[in-house]
Design an enzyme around this catalytic site. Structure first.
Site: not given
Length: 287
Positions: A114, A264, A280
């Site tokens: 991310d 991920h 999130r």
């Protein structure tokens, strides 16, 4: 008074934590312990059976660092996926209400870290399972520090000192981001950063491989042909089964990871089996 205990999720990384209720305030000692475990687990922590309001989710995130609240500014195309009244909470979901998406449906359906396209990439992400399909929708996590340790010494020497370009444009061309950035590729191209291929963790100092298929476009010091070959080797290496934990979600799970230690992949095999909604938050690296 509860006692915090834990068990390993895999032989090499990740911990499941017991004795924590994030619907309540945490003591300073417990926060210090959880922060230490987050680092020792090489980034991956799992907390089962949490019953959280959005405010609880934001508060638990603050236990681990500064909470990102400018998602709409950093990525305007995602602003409509934020939870109303909570600019800190980004929703990933295939659920629709009156035809309007509640969250981003195909978020993360490729290997990525991310925010690696940001000049100061965020340290961590914390995902809370609000609604789940009857089957499917797992998330896979890769241990990038363990993958670095398994490289041969000559390859480590070769990679040391190399840097890579991370760009949203790379994802906009080749992943589910294409839909979000349709007609906005100039905006995607403007969101880019250069980071070391081997990144020393800013807290632990442990080295990890810091490239990912989603956002990494090219190794700066190499030709395009060389870069493509080396990146493919690293992607294949990092996603070997011995470096991967596959999380099968349960309702009210909280899963958090460290973007400097893990990448991920959200497995998009669930859409025929019900709604999936996860909230999130993001932990920024503290100065």
């Amino acid at each position: 008074m509860t006692t915090i205990t834990f068990r390993p999720l895999t032989p090499n990384f990740g911990m499941e934590i017991y004795g924590v209720d994030f619907s309540r305030e945490q003591t300073a000692d417990d926060i210090a312990l959880l922060r230490r475990l987050w680092t020792e687990a090489s980034g991956m922590l799992l907390f089962r059976d949490q019953h959280l309001t959005p405010a609880d989710h934001v508060r638990l995130t603050a236990c681990f660092g500064k909470v990102q609240d400018d998602i709409a500014t950093q990525a305007p195309v995602l602003a409509h996926y934020l939870l109303e009244g909570y600019p800190e909470i980004y929703r990933v979901s295939n659920k629709k209400i009156d035809g309007k998406p509640l969250g981003r449906e195909d978020a993360g359906t490729y290997w990525h870290s991310d925010g690696s396209w940001m000049q100061q990439a965020p340290r961590g992400s914390i995902l809370y399972a609000v609604e789940l399909p009857t089957v499917g929708g797992d998330t896979m996590f890769a241990d990038m520090a363990g993958a670095y340790d398994a490289l041969s010494p000559p390859v480590r020497v070769m990679l040391d000192g190399l840097n890579a370009v991370h760009s949203v444009l790379n994802a906009a061309i080749s992943t589910s981001y294409t839909k979000e950035y349709a007609g906005k590729l100039d905006q995607a191209a403007s969101k880019a950063a250069i980071h070391p291929v081997i990144l020393k963790h800013p807290v632990s100092g442990r080295p990890a491989i810091y490239v990912n298929e989603g956002f990494t476009a090219k190794i700066v010091e190499l030709t395009q042909l060389e870069s493509t070959a080396i990146l493919k080797m690293l992607f294949d290496h990092c996603t070997r089964p011995d470096f991967v934990y596959r999380h099968r979600w349960q309702l009210n799970d909280v899963v958090m990871w460290d973007n400097f230690s893990n990448m991920h992949f959200a497995v998009p095999n669930y859409k025929a089996h019900g709604w999936r909604l996860l909230n999130r938050t993001t932990v920024l690296l503290e100065a």
